[in-house]
Design an enzyme around this catalytic site. Structure first.
Site, PDB file in Angstrom:
ATOM      1  N   MET A   1       0.802  -1.349   0.084  1.00  0.00           N
ATOM      2  CA  MET A   1       0.099  -0.100  -0.100  1.00  0.00           C
ATOM      3  C   MET A   1       0.796   1.302  -0.156  1.00  0.00           C
ATOM      4  O   MET A   1       0.362   2.398   0.112  1.00  0.00           O
ATOM      5  CB  MET A   1      -0.936   0.058   1.230  1.00  0.00           C
ATOM      6  CG  MET A   1      -0.113  -0.195   2.446  1.00  0.00           C
ATOM      7  SD  MET A   1      -1.576  -0.713   3.748  1.00  0.00           S
ATOM      8  CE  MET A   1      -0.450  -1.111   4.954  1.00  0.00           C
ATOM      9  N   CYS A   2       2.138   1.081  -0.251  1.00  0.00           N
ATOM     10  CA  CYS A   2       2.905   2.151  -0.252  1.00  0.00           C
ATOM     11  C   CYS A   2       4.140   1.689  -0.959  1.00  0.00           C
ATOM     12  O   CYS A   2       4.492   0.543  -0.793  1.00  0.00           O
ATOM     13  CB  CYS A   2       3.539   2.665   1.132  1.00  0.00           C
ATOM     14  SG  CYS A   2       2.386   3.565   1.830  1.00  0.00           S
ATOM     15  N   GLY A   3       5.040   2.480  -1.555  1.00  0.00           N
ATOM     16  CA  GLY A   3       6.299   2.299  -2.314  1.00  0.00           C
ATOM     17  C   GLY A   3       7.239   3.331  -1.815  1.00  0.00           C
ATOM     18  O   GLY A   3       7.072   4.360  -1.661  1.00  0.00           O
TER      19      GLY A   3
END
Lengths: 226, 440
Positions: A1-3
């Site tokens: 859900m994040c990079g």
């Protein structure tokens, strides 16, 4: 859900290229975090932070990131979970001078750590769980801890899932939780250390085909200094 | 006899059948009712709370592969030898006298098998209990019955008892029929005569004196043993602050559902506050001192399941203690004794006459024939099994909330089903962000 992405240049000749190398890296993480994005770039004048809502491509263009030079940078693309989508909630979190933290995952006991920090007079400005980790590390460093030691303290205090990339003016450090289920890859050559949530963010870096590539082990601090 | 409900007769909610029976009993005998167990009335409890398991915004842990640790250290504030327990579920203090020697031994065996502690009670330490308990907490009570410095030194921790959830402000009772020669000898009291324990310590009257008493106990035990202070839940916020100020390493808070071996029914049901209401007060006191999870909090009073354990820990307890549930695990109120319960005017599920010494299960008795019904080895096995199940259940819930350690459960993992529970536990009513009494 994040990079998350990061680049720590060992070869000074690459410093004028920092922004140009970084932009494709963070753009490659767009699908992991389309809500907002942020970067911290380090040059001889200090740390420069850009955070905004929107797509990484637009944010990088608006702030001329591709033309920036420097010796180190971190970037983050955010898919919000339990807190709002605003520039203030975007990563990196920079609670003390020269410290930047980007995080992929979610802490499961951040409310308790937040209360403990508040007791010590350290107040978070958002309800983002990653800010709690940034302020925790910031407190440790302000108290004289080395970044690596501060990262190890995270393992004792925090529960949940995390891949963290934390930088100071001189250090670049990566840590994954004991389950290590949030992705991470590190590539190192004689010229740089690069880190990303997924390999394809590193694929356009020069000399990547010959880089030493590792998936960071759980609960081990990987750190580089300049 | 007609079936009253079929005949359309209405029972009074105010004067229900138990109330009518108690009035009739009082009128006939002229004495108040004494019984065991804890509060039987319905009060807001852990059942009124729910845990927020992980879904999309957070991740759960896999039940069979991913660890969820359960260990806890108790008493490392000042003691050089704190207790290291494998699970945060301890056995509460219950006296030899109230319980048979076999029952005390079984509790010790069960606790030791799963790496936790058990606790003595009024009347001193038995060799059986000491011998079978790896971690034995020695209660230091107002009565001082059976207290001696040798046992203090042979204990692994000391628990200064100021009160009990079933009877805060009151002392214990042990009726004459349970005072056998052995019990009498340990307490230096005559056999067969009703005994009342003091309601307050004889040599100190407040937290200032308690500070001196704690230092005295530390000197006797060379600063090695953790010192707990146990209070019945009433003005818990102030009591916890004062216990810490007096130097406690661990604070034990016993809610009104906590059991007793013998107390006036009116006391059990009408004094004290529910466990649910006490925990946030205790945690607030510790947090304001910057000592939450540094001075450990043990909570007791109505712990029955792993859900209760998880919820108590989420509210901020470091560990829990069980008493009544441990007796049930040993065989108390078991249907196999239905006929015998009937003979003494009770029934499985209702038996609470721990005071009268005629326990068919051989647990709350000093009758040698009844007591030998309880095999300490088999009893220990049952207690260990039960403790294992509590632990596994608590781990299941903690993993669902994404915790790799039980202690990382937090109030934000909880919501309440009722406004009363929300207000007492200080967590939001389910589906809202409303905590009654806050944010005004």
């Amino acid at each position: 859900m994040c990079g998350i992405v990061g680049l720590h240049l060992k070869n000074p000749a690459l410093q004028p290229e920092l922004g140009r190398l970084l932009v494709p890296m963070i753009e490659a993480m767009t699908s992991r975090g389309p809500d907002s994005a942020g970067l911290a770039l380090y040059d001889d004048e200090g740390m420069h932070v850009v955070k905004d809502v929107g797509l990484p491509r637009d944010i990088c263009a608006a702030h001329g990131i591709a033309s920036r030079s420097g010796y180190q940078a971190v970037g983050h693309t955010r898919m919000a979970t339990e807190s709002a989508i605003t520039p203030e909630h975007a990563h990196p979190f920079t609670p003390v001078p020269d410290l930047a933290l980007v995080h992929n995952g979610s802490f499961s006991n951040h409310a308790s750590v937040r209360r403990n920090l508040a007791f010590d007079g350290i107040t978070c400005t958002t309800d983002n769980d990653s800010e709690v980790a940034a302020r925790f590390i910031g407190r440790e460093i302000a108290g004289g801890a080395d970044l690596e030691d501060a990262m190890r303290m995270v393992l004792k205090e925090f529960d949940g899932f995390f891949t963290l990339l934390v930088t100071t003016a001189t250090q670049f450090a990566v840590l994954r939780d004991s389950f290590a289920c949030k992705p991470a890859v590190i590539a190192e050559t004689a010229d740089y250390v690069a880190m990303a949530s997924e390999y394809h963010a590193l694929a356009e870096l020069p000399g990547i085909a010959d880089a030493r590539i590792v998936e960071p082990e759980p609960e081990r601090v990987y750190a580089w200094s300049r | 006899m007609i079936d009253p409900t079929q005949a359309g007769l209405r029972e009074s909610a105010t004067f229900d059948r138990a109330t009518i029976a108690s009035i009739q009993r009082a009128a006939e005998t002229g004495v108040y009712d004494i019984r065991g167990w804890g509060a039987k009335r319905a009060v807001p409890h852990f059942d009124d709370l729910l845990l927020l398991g992980a879904s999309m915004s957070r991740y759960p842990l896999e039940g069979y592969r991913e660890r969820c640790d359960t260990d806890v250290v108790l008493g490392d504030r000042h003691a050089s030898n704190p207790l290291h327990l494998d699970i945060p579920i301890t056995i509460a203090g219950m006296s030899f006298g109230a319980l048979s020697a076999q029952a005390k031994e079984a509790l010790g065996r069960g606790a030791t098998e799963v790496g936790t502690s058990t606790t003595t009670g009024d009347g001193g330490m038995t060799p059986e209990e000491r011998g079978q308990s790896k971690n034995l907490v020695y209660q230091y009570l107002p009565s001082r019955y059976g207290m001696n410095p040798d046992d203090l030194r042979s204990a692994d921790a000391i628990e200064i008892v100021l009160g009990q959830g079933a009877k805060p402000g009151g002392g214990g009772m042990l009726l004459g029929q349970k005072i056998s020669d052995r019990v009498a000898g340990m307490r230096t009291l005559p056999a067969g005569i009703d005994q009342r324990s003091a309601c307050r310590h004889p040599d100190w009257t407040g937290p200032d004196d308690l500070t001196i008493k704690i230092l005295e106990l530390r000197e006797i035990t060379d600063w090695q043993k953790p010192i707990y202070v146990k209070v019945g839940a009433t003005r818990t916020y102030y009591d916890v602050k004062l216990a810490v100020a007096a130097g406690a390493d661990v604070v034990v808070v016993d809610g009104m559902q906590g059991g007793t071996a013998a107390t006036q029914e009116v006391f059990i049901e009408h004094v004290g506050i529910p466990t649910l209401a006490a925990i946030p007060q205790a945690v607030q006191a510790l947090a304001e001192l910057g000592l939450h999870r540094k001075v450990q909090l043990i909570v007791s009073g109505g712990i029955r399941t792993g859900a209760d354990v998880a919820k108590a820990m989420a509210l901020g307890a470091d560990a829990v203690a069980i008493g009544t549930a441990a007796l049930i695990a040993l065989g108390d109120n078991h249907p196999r004794y239905a006929d015998e319960y009937a003979k003494i005017g009770s029934a499985p599920g209702f038996y609470d006459d721990y005071q009268d010494g005629r326990d068919p299960a051989g647990i709350t008795t000093q009758d040698p024939d009844l007591a030998k019904r309880l095999d300490p080895v088999e009893g220990g096995r049952r207690v260990a099994n039960y403790l294992r199940v509590l632990t596994l259940e608590a781990q299941t819930l903690a993993r669902a909330c994404g915790k790799a350690h039980l202690r990382n459960l937090e109030p934000e993992d909880l919501v309440a089903l009722t406004i009363e529970a929300a207000a007492m536990a200080r967590v939001p009513l389910a589906g809202t962000s409303w905590i009654p009494g806050q944010n005004f």
